[in-house]
Enzyme design. Sequence first.
Site, mmCIF file in Angstrom:
data_model
loop_
_atom_site.group_PDB
_atom_site.id
_atom_site.type_symbol
_atom_site.label_atom_id
_atom_site.label_comp_id
_atom_site.label_asym_id
_atom_site.label_seq_id
_atom_site.Cartn_x
_atom_site.Cartn_y
_atom_site.Cartn_z
ATOM 1 N N SER A 95 24.374 56.599 56.614
ATOM 2 C CA SER A 95 24.790 55.099 56.243
ATOM 3 C C SER A 95 25.944 54.699 56.759
ATOM 4 O O SER A 95 26.950 55.335 56.694
ATOM 5 C CB SER A 95 24.812 55.103 54.617
ATOM 6 N N LEU A 127 8.171 45.974 53.184
ATOM 7 C CA LEU A 127 8.591 44.922 52.483
ATOM 8 C C LEU A 127 8.009 43.701 52.981
ATOM 9 O O LEU A 127 7.728 42.622 51.936
ATOM 10 C CB LEU A 127 10.208 44.818 52.764
ATOM 11 N N LEU A 166 16.240 43.897 55.282
ATOM 12 C CA LEU A 166 15.349 44.093 54.066
ATOM 13 C C LEU A 166 15.241 42.518 53.428
ATOM 14 O O LEU A 166 14.336 41.951 53.230
ATOM 15 C CB LEU A 166 16.117 44.901 53.109
ATOM 16 N N GLY A 203 5.069 42.918 54.434
ATOM 17 C CA GLY A 203 3.505 42.759 54.024
ATOM 18 C C GLY A 203 3.238 43.026 52.696
ATOM 19 O O GLY A 203 2.372 42.201 52.088
ATOM 20 N N ARG A 244 28.257 47.900 64.743
ATOM 21 C CA ARG A 244 27.397 48.812 65.302
ATOM 22 C C ARG A 244 27.152 49.165 66.831
ATOM 23 O O ARG A 244 27.465 50.142 67.417
ATOM 24 C CB ARG A 244 26.045 48.716 64.699
ATOM 25 N N GLU A 294 10.071 43.211 60.551
ATOM 26 C CA GLU A 294 10.684 43.556 61.793
ATOM 27 C C GLU A 294 9.757 43.360 62.918
ATOM 28 O O GLU A 294 10.052 43.265 63.950
ATOM 29 C CB GLU A 294 10.935 45.214 61.764
ATOM 30 N N ARG A 298 21.440 43.010 65.001
ATOM 31 C CA ARG A 298 21.217 42.551 63.483
ATOM 32 C C ARG A 298 22.199 43.293 62.561
ATOM 33 O O ARG A 298 22.788 44.397 62.968
ATOM 34 C CB ARG A 298 19.977 43.334 62.787
ATOM 35 N N HIS A 308 22.090 52.702 66.113
ATOM 36 C CA HIS A 308 23.307 52.967 64.953
ATOM 37 C C HIS A 308 24.248 53.891 65.148
ATOM 38 O O HIS A 308 23.914 55.043 65.697
ATOM 39 C CB HIS A 308 22.362 53.193 63.688
HETATM 40 C C1 LIG Z 1 16.921 54.842 58.284
HETATM 41 C C2 LIG Z 1 16.776 53.438 58.196
HETATM 42 C C3 LIG Z 1 17.592 52.741 57.144
HETATM 43 C C4 LIG Z 1 17.709 51.293 57.098
HETATM 44 N N1 LIG Z 1 18.533 50.995 56.265
HETATM 45 C C5 LIG Z 1 18.485 49.204 55.995
HETATM 46 C C6 LIG Z 1 19.675 48.706 55.048
HETATM 47 O O1 LIG Z 1 20.058 49.401 54.372
HETATM 48 N N2 LIG Z 1 19.235 47.444 54.939
HETATM 49 C C7 LIG Z 1 18.616 46.707 55.799
HETATM 50 O O2 LIG Z 1 18.602 45.585 55.668
HETATM 51 N N3 LIG Z 1 17.868 47.169 56.756
HETATM 52 C C8 LIG Z 1 17.620 48.587 56.726
HETATM 53 N N4 LIG Z 1 16.883 49.252 57.781
HETATM 54 C C9 LIG Z 1 15.823 48.238 58.559
HETATM 55 C C10 LIG Z 1 14.666 48.177 57.582
HETATM 56 O O3 LIG Z 1 14.174 49.169 56.783
HETATM 57 C C11 LIG Z 1 13.278 47.821 58.240
HETATM 58 O O4 LIG Z 1 13.623 46.855 59.291
HETATM 59 C C12 LIG Z 1 12.069 47.113 57.325
HETATM 60 O O5 LIG Z 1 12.120 47.700 56.261
HETATM 61 C C13 LIG Z 1 11.090 46.802 57.952
HETATM 62 O O6 LIG Z 1 9.981 46.487 57.146
HETATM 63 P P1 LIG Z 1 8.778 45.851 57.570
HETATM 64 O O7 LIG Z 1 7.995 45.363 56.361
HETATM 65 O O8 LIG Z 1 8.944 44.748 58.530
HETATM 66 O O9 LIG Z 1 8.010 46.974 58.232
HETATM 67 P P2 LIG Z 1 7.643 48.535 57.651
HETATM 68 O O10 LIG Z 1 8.402 48.836 56.293
HETATM 69 O O11 LIG Z 1 8.079 49.623 58.729
HETATM 70 O O12 LIG Z 1 6.333 48.610 57.357
HETATM 71 C C14 LIG Z 1 5.000 48.609 58.537
HETATM 72 C C15 LIG Z 1 3.619 48.494 57.733
HETATM 73 O O13 LIG Z 1 2.829 48.367 58.475
HETATM 74 C C16 LIG Z 1 1.765 49.234 58.781
HETATM 75 N N5 LIG Z 1 1.376 49.465 59.900
HETATM 76 C C17 LIG Z 1 1.948 49.669 61.136
HETATM 77 N N6 LIG Z 1 0.980 49.498 62.168
HETATM 78 C C18 LIG Z 1 -0.156 49.534 61.538
HETATM 79 C C19 LIG Z 1 -1.440 49.297 62.042
HETATM 80 N N7 LIG Z 1 -1.618 49.517 63.428
HETATM 81 N N8 LIG Z 1 -2.515 49.425 61.300
HETATM 82 C C20 LIG Z 1 -2.338 49.368 59.815
HETATM 83 N N9 LIG Z 1 -1.119 49.451 59.440
HETATM 84 C C21 LIG Z 1 0.040 49.544 60.294
HETATM 85 C C22 LIG Z 1 2.493 50.460 57.979
HETATM 86 O O14 LIG Z 1 1.347 51.467 57.299
HETATM 87 C C23 LIG Z 1 3.465 49.759 57.052
HETATM 88 O O15 LIG Z 1 2.924 49.717 56.177
HETATM 89 C C24 LIG Z 1 16.979 50.516 57.713
HETATM 90 C C25 LIG Z 1 16.038 51.169 58.614
HETATM 91 C C26 LIG Z 1 15.956 52.774 58.771
HETATM 92 C C27 LIG Z 1 15.105 53.127 60.040
#
Ligand SMILES: Cc1cc2nc3c(=O)[nH]c(=O)nc-3n(C[C@H](O)[C@H](O)[C@H](O)COP(=O)(O)OP(=O)(O)OC[C@H]3O[C@@H](n4cnc5c(N)ncnc54)[C@H](O)[C@@H]3O)c2cc1C
Lengths: 254, 657, 227
Positions: free
Chosen positions: B283, B42, B461, B44, B329, B445, B455, B265
């Site tokens: 959930s 989300l 999100l 990136g 939580r 994150e 959190r 969680h």
């Molecule tokens: C099961 C689950 C349910 C969740 N439900 C909720 C919810 O209902 N509501 C809410 O608000 N939050 C929720 N969360 C938390 C939330 O989903 C995450 O915190 C959030 O989506 C993180 O987004 P991000 O863009 O920071 O990273 P991510 O979506 O983790 O993306 C990381 C990106 O970095 C890339 N990457 C990583 N390392 C490298 C590298 N070395 N080189 C190249 N690329 C790399 C990966 O390919 C990926 O594209 C949930 C989490 C989980 C695990």
Amino acid sequence: MEHYNMGLTLKVWRQKNKDDQGRFETYQVKDISSEMSFLEMFDVLNENLINEGKEPIAFDHDCREGICGMCSMHINGRAHGPWAGTTTCQLHMRAFKDGDTVTVEPWRAAAFPVVKDLTVDRGAFDRIIEAGGYISVNTGNAVDANAIPIAKDKADAAFAAAACIGCGACVAACKNSSAMLFVSAKVSQLAQLPQGEPERATRALNMVAQMDKEGFGSCTNTGACEAECPKEISLTNIARLNREFIRAGFTYEK
Amino acid sequence: MLNAKIPAGPLEKRWEEYKGHVKLVNPANKRSLEVIIIGTGLAGASAAASLGELGYKVKAFCFQDSARRAHSIAAQGGINAAKNYQNDGDSVYRLFYDTVKGGDYRSRESNVHRLAEVSANIIDQCVAQGVPFAREYGGLLSNRSFGGTQVQRTFYAAGQTGQQLLLGAYSALERQVALGNVTLYTRHEMLDIVKIDGKARGIIARDLITGKLERHFGHAVLLASGGYGNVFFLSTNAMGSNVTAAWKATKKGAFFGNPCYTQIHPTCIPVSGEHQSKLTLMSESLRNDGRIWVPKKKDDNRKPADIPEEERDYYLERRYPAFGNLVPRDVASRAAKERCDAGYGVGSSKQAVYLDYAAAIVRYGKIEAGKRGEHNASPELIDKLGKEVVAEKYGNLFDMYAKITGENPYEVPMRIYPAVHYTMGGLWVDYELMTTVPGLYALGEANFSDHGANRLGASALMQGLADGYFVIPYTIGNYLADEIRTKAIPTDHPAFAEAEKQVQDTIDRFMNIKGTKSVDHFHKKLGKIMWDKCGMARNEKGLKEAIEEIIALRAEFWKDVRIPGSANEFNPELEKAGRVADFLELGELMCRDALNRRESCGGHFREESQTEEGEALRNDQEFDYVAAWEYKADGSYELHKEQLVFEECKPTQRSYK
Amino acid sequence: MKWSQFFNTSIGKKLLVGITGLFLCSFIIVHLAGNVQLLYNDGGKGFNTYAAFMGHNSLIQFIAWGLKIVILLHAIVAIQLTFSNRKARPVKYAVSPGNQTSSWYSRQMAIMGSILFIFIVVHLSDFWWKFHYQSLPTVSYEATGEPIKDLYTVVQFAFKESWLVVLYVIGMIALSFHLIHGFKSAFQTFGLNHVKYNGLINFVGVWLFGILIPLGFAIIPVVIFFK
Ligand SMILES: Cc1cc2nc3c(=O)[nH]c(=O)nc-3n(C[C@H](O)[C@H](O)[C@H](O)COP(=O)(O)OP(=O)(O)OC[C@H]3O[C@@H](n4cnc5c(N)ncnc54)[C@H](O)[C@@H]3O)c2cc1C
Ligand code: HEM
Ligand code: SF4
Ligand code: FES
């Protein structure tokens, strides 16, 4: 639920890279618990292979809960294995019994070249989305989210189509390696929303053109894609794509 | 002293003021400014799309085969926004306040306020992109409630909110790819940051298919690489989630903030055996209707249905009569652990508690029967009607549970146990989301974030999209405006060569160990140490032991890991090895941070710091700071503190009794 | 998109197959209605009169030629699609799902179609070719006056040949399966998939085009053979 242990004979496709011929290798695994997921069984097999000094089997996976669309195994002739509405990572070993032989192949399609073993390249899907699977709205231009009411059943139908995880099982399951279910899911989602209206014609035309260019087959309406789709994307979406495309082809001026 | 660059003025005006005075880059100059973004989750994807739209030349990287598969796809519950569509008294201020309080007063007020301010725009933006949020019959957006709040402000798309939001951002990203503003590098892993004259100027990435190392220049580098929950081996995170990008940045001078803050969680499907590879979240919404209990007798092996009502211990309702099953939580997780540790756990592993829907089925069944005028409905009819209602509300979650466990949750209570879920810690960033390395940013994150020590549900999100859509497009201009005279630096610059050589050396080192144990072997061991000693409850003795054990494990890893195949091909084991090597360093730092923080706050529970009833006890006097750790040498870190100032939300002890 | 481009896309081609397919469907209804007269006990009067009318009416002649073009177009485009579909999967699966995920006849449209094609060629050369380009014995009826070609007798004669009867029956089995899938498939291709009508379309596809019509066609040679 009673748990049990099993031994299996696995016939797995091994292919070093896209240029390699590839062949099946046979492996035995023992003491597999019925509680394991199919990929955990592969973890065990890979651990064994590493311990024996052999190369583990490369396969795609990430979320292991049926949503990222990364996992992609053709198991005993079935895309994502024998359970309906299930991804490979959600398949559990309860589906098998002691002594079974399980044949595991990669998705097979000209548009999805094998990268290694069971891993394929699904970049074609991204390129189809690039051709029009979006609404052209720049950040910061949006009106209030409630400014345009959308009937609940329309919104629900759009959501049902949008649930596609882009796994490619539809292509793998189709005798023609057709990507129609995937393409139709995106076109359907956007065609049913007022936001998607302005680009409706070009979206259908361009996405289908790209789909053809990638070398996917056409649709014979056999329904195998729907039967294997882990998200149970419906064939009505393909009908809608046909409708959208035909309408655009007949009416769009350019 | 860490400078968070918080703008002056009253809290609620800061972001407006900042936007009004921030430096701008004119369109012609944007075209020659290159931005590298690691991650297409989300944070990136939204950043890449927005910066592409503005005209910057963007390169986006992810290790999955498609940008759409970033781990954000897995988020289930929803996304918060202060829209007040329900007219239930919500406002920017309330969202801000709830978040600071939910974070147990360990977050930066200015950032959280900005987050609350832009939250409403996020929903507008997503709807405009065609994200099919749940709607009411009138056609307007629907909301649900989530833990830690008293208003309904959570927007959702069934149990797949993260998927829908990410696909929205992904499509915006692909549109920019089609327009030529963004170049995507999938199946590429960033393995180092390149610094020139103290500024981040590029990265070294490995093409995961060919194994080739590549050099990429950027005027700025954005890390949106997600959380590091997988340091515990078992977590709800995707298998590939890792800390590598953030960790390489740490080693290049970016400070790591609050590494010990992890969220556990309470409702996940428990471990079923040694083979377990990851854990699945159920959930939070399930706690609305389900009742949590364990038998009153130790080692009670009867079937749940055979245990009579009076022999069940509904321990959350017992301990927290005011909030009952809906405590936050961290509280719910610790209470489950307490019962299991005391020997009351259920299931074959005894590491589980029951989440029971029997009462809810009867309750809903009666209501439904009443609606149909069946006032003397038979128990069978009530049961049938009740199950139908439950299926409509939670059907997809129940199905998921059934697929994994093979049990029917409509008939037998679900077994659940807490699992690692989210990491509040991450790269320290200032108000502009810049790390301590100029030109290096962290989003989503991956940064130490706006969530303090805990959190709230549906806020990650929101934060990821806020960072990418609405914050970075402004703040990066402030930096790049001064870079317009910097020509793209050719990648044969010695700094690139040096960084690439380092990466190559590490890879060679891996390949040459030719040990006897798989990468997973070490990862599992590390996970166990972390879970036992730096997990839901921590104490000084355990943490000190953990540090020693991790150091020893790290040494063993570098002596005895076996990586099959070669480095010049698609080699998942080599990828894992790199990630686990970094976890082995991060794990130690997490323990050091936990050891340093001799208080309990949010997800961080120090056994030494609790009330008489066993509740978490904060120590604001000594610890109301962000712990930002500077890497000095392997195993050596220096602590920097960012003092937290609470102008609006005065810290109080949380109570849910 | 130009027409040439449109009809070169996969969906455009399917549209052609579907339109031509449904046109052929409508034709076979008419064709069967005419042919059942072969079973009347009128010594061939009804049938021969009908055949003569069809053979001389210029509008019908025009349609008849169009029909041949339609069959060719249908077959050519469909086979083209079949080949490009084959190319889309260069390496086959070692284990295939069989009939678990789709019906065998939906996967064998090209085989059924090719059998049909062979059948159509034999059928046309046997009767249509003879009728138009060879001299046949003639008969006269009061109603028409002039002597007309006695196709009826030719048919009665031809269907004493057992291999031809077998070919016709096989052809009709192929037609049956081709249309059980083909009829409803065409609607899907046009984008007409609606819960309220799917049942009807399916019913017509199976009962009328899959069973009644092929059965009607197949009965004619069989009855004549055993007469
Ligand atoms: C099961 C689950 C349910 C969740 N439900 C909720 C919810 O209902 N509501 C809410 O608000 N939050 C929720 N969360 C938390 C939330 O989903 C995450 O915190 C959030 O989506 C993180 O987004 P991000 O863009 O920071 O990273 P991510 O979506 O983790 O993306 C990381 C990106 O970095 C890339 N990457 C990583 N390392 C490298 C590298 N070395 N080189 C190249 N690329 C790399 C990966 O390919 C990926 O594209 C949930 C989490 C989980 C695990
Ligand atoms: C001449 C020989 C014929 C051949 C080779 C042939 C071949 C085919 C093939 C391969 C298809 C499937 C195309 C696809 O879905 O990809 C098809 C579809 C179809 N055919 Fe035929 N066919 C023939 C004759 C007929 C006849 C005689 C009829 C009708 C009486 C007919 C009606 C149809 C219909 C309705 C479809 C479905 C079209 C769609 O799915 O949109 N075909 N045909
Ligand atoms: S339509 Fe179904 S099978 Fe095809 S890519 Fe989407 S989820 Fe996978
Ligand atoms: S691994 Fe994500 S869907 Fe299977």
